[in-house]
Design an enzyme around this catalytic site. Structure first.
Site, PDB file in Angstrom:
ATOM      1  CG  ASP A  92      52.077  38.389  38.219  1.00  0.00           C
ATOM      2  OD1 ASP A  92      51.511  37.489  38.865  1.00  0.00           O
ATOM      3  OD2 ASP A  92      52.294  39.524  38.661  1.00  0.00           O
ATOM      4  CG  HIS A 134      50.640  46.586  35.341  1.00  0.00           C
ATOM      5  ND1 HIS A 134      50.798  47.706  36.126  1.00  0.00           N
ATOM      6  CD2 HIS A 134      49.561  45.927  35.831  1.00  0.00           C
ATOM      7  CE1 HIS A 134      49.833  47.726  37.055  1.00  0.00           C
ATOM      8  NE2 HIS A 134      49.072  46.662  36.887  1.00  0.00           N
ATOM      9  N   GLY A 142      52.519  41.967  35.441  1.00  0.00           N
ATOM     10  CA  GLY A 142      51.147  42.105  35.929  1.00  0.00           C
ATOM     11  C   GLY A 142      50.084  41.683  34.917  1.00  0.00           C
ATOM     12  CG  ASP A 169      43.784  48.405  37.153  1.00  0.00           C
ATOM     13  OD1 ASP A 169      43.284  47.624  36.344  1.00  0.00           O
ATOM     14  OD2 ASP A 169      44.496  48.036  38.122  1.00  0.00           O
ATOM     15  CG  HIS A 171      47.120  46.701  40.405  1.00  0.00           C
ATOM     16  ND1 HIS A 171      45.975  46.035  40.028  1.00  0.00           N
ATOM     17  CD2 HIS A 171      47.657  46.009  41.438  1.00  0.00           C
ATOM     18  CE1 HIS A 171      45.826  44.957  40.804  1.00  0.00           C
ATOM     19  NE2 HIS A 171      46.820  44.929  41.673  1.00  0.00           N
ATOM     20  CG  ASP A 258      42.009  45.985  39.593  1.00  0.00           C
ATOM     21  OD1 ASP A 258      41.627  47.143  39.346  1.00  0.00           O
ATOM     22  OD2 ASP A 258      43.058  45.499  39.125  1.00  0.00           O
ATOM     23  CE1 TYR A 297      43.327  40.139  37.466  1.00  0.00           C
ATOM     24  CE2 TYR A 297      43.207  42.094  38.867  1.00  0.00           C
ATOM     25  CZ  TYR A 297      43.721  41.441  37.767  1.00  0.00           C
ATOM     26  OH  TYR A 297      44.590  42.084  36.928  1.00  0.00           O
TER      27      TYR A 297
HETATM   28 ZN   LIG Z   1      44.773  46.183  38.340  1.00  0.00          ZN
END
Ligand SMILES: [Zn+2]
Length: 376
Positions: A92, A134, A142, A169, A171, A258, A297
């Site tokens: 990552d 992250h 990440g 986001d 995440h 994302d 992405y």
């Molecule tokens: Zn993300």
């Protein structure tokens, strides 16, 4: 019109993660190109500003000296198990040409935005090369090496500002939540896919902060398949009341793209129309907004979402013409000439039946656990 700053430069375009990484730094340059072509980077209240590398003294407000040294050494070809244990050189977070310089420059872009807002020289700023939420003080994760979002919140808080950090986001914004978990001067709100189904596995609704920070960390996990209408309902139920109660001086906004339907790394089902509504909600508070990029992405969708977000943030929605004003229902097209808004995506009954009850349970929990701590 808000005085608006777009943060980008040719210099930052030269850095790339390895070809096989899903993380594409060129999203920033392409967003800038689309905006430039559409005439959305001009105007008396709009300017472009180049990022400058974040100073080491600033980086050390969040990251350890040991970690920064390991990252810089990795760039110079010196890499060891100690660095690997800090997440540097993993799949990552690979070591690529100029990795340290890129991370520090990208973070510096967000900090330039924070400084301009602090000095009263900008009302809104957008760093599409930011959003590395992250990164931890001593850990890359990440695709993130230097946590620009946390650093910007720290700088703003140090200057005595009450900071609302909003992270949409897909995440969980774990590195930023960690930084302020026991503080009440920075409220962090993260909306993200359920951590049971997605990295980083944190951000459940019962993670609400600790000590003085109890109630100032807010997590709104979303079921797989969450669509615009469900998302916006959840947002409206939770976020504006908390912002109103917290009464921030400034909003730091991580706009990962994302969450959009079709993203190859996640499982939500939004269109960029939802982002327009979120930004309009934020604008109603009349506070400066520092916006960063983040994940995303599917490159085309991400570029379009960020270009649209900038357009709304900088008060230019009228310039998008009739089709944009119609609200995603009529006359929509997904090609570049057809405007920046996404077409609406169809939602199945099954999707409604799985998403809505789970989401309602989360909203009830948050209202029971967090709202009373803010007199709501
Ligand atoms: Zn993300």
């Amino acid at each position: 019109m808000p005085r608006s700053v777009f943060i980008h430069s040719q210099e930052i375009e030269k850095y790339r993660y390895p070809e096989d990484s899903p993380f594409k730094t060129e999203r920033a340059g392409r967003t800038r190109q689309v905006l430039y072509t559409m005439g959305l980077l001009y105007g008396p209240d709009i300017r472009e500003v180049a990022p400058v590398p974040a100073a080491r003294t600033v980086l050390k407000k969040f990251h350890s000296a040991r970690y920064l040294h390991a990252l810089k050494s990795a760039q110079q070809g010196k890499w060891d198990v100690e660095a690997l244990a800090m997440g540097i050189g993993t799949e990552d977070c690979p070591i690529f040409k100029g990795v340290y310089d890129y991370a520090v420059l990208a973070a510096g872009g967000t900090l330039v935005g924070a400084e301009l807002i602090l000095r009263g020289e900008a009302d809104v700023a957008f760093n599409p090369s930011g959003g590395y939420h992250h990164a931890f003080p001593e850990r890359a994760a990440g695709f993130c090496y230097v946590n620009d979002n946390a650093l910007a919140c720290l700088i703003l808080a140090e200057a005595g500002r009450r900071v609302l950090y909003l992270d949409v986001d897909v995440h969980n914004g774990d590195g930023v939540a960690h930084a302020f978990y026991e503080r009440s001067d920075v409220m962090t709100i993260s909306l993200h896919e359920n951590p049971k189904t997605l990295f980083p596995g944190t951000g459940f609704e019962d993670e609400i902060g600790a000590g003085a920070g109890r109630g100032y960390c807010v997590n709104l996990p979303l079921p797989v398949g969450t669509f615009d209408q469900a998302y916006l309902h959840a947002f409206e139920e939770i976020v504006p009341p908390l912002i109103g109660a917290f009464n921030p001086d400034v909003i730091v906004f991580e706009l990962g793209a994302d969450t959009l339907a079709g993203d190859p790394l996640a499982h939500l089902y939004l269109t960029n129309n939802a982002y327009v509504e979120i930004i309009q909600h934020l604008q109603r508070f009349g506070k400066p907004i520092l916006m960063t990029g983040g994940g995303g992405y599917h490159v085309e969708n991400t570029v379009r979402a960020w270009a649209l977000a900038w357009t709304v943030l900088s008060g230019q929605q009228a310039d998008l013409g009739l089709e944009a004003m119609m609200g995603g229902v009529m006359l929509q097209s997904t090609d570049w000439q057809g405007g920046l808004r996404d077409r609406e995506v169809p939602v199945t009954n099954e999707q409604r039946q799985t998403v809505l009850p789970a989401l309602q349970a989360t909203l009830d929990t948050l209202k029971a656990k967090v709202f009373p701590l803010h007199g709501l």
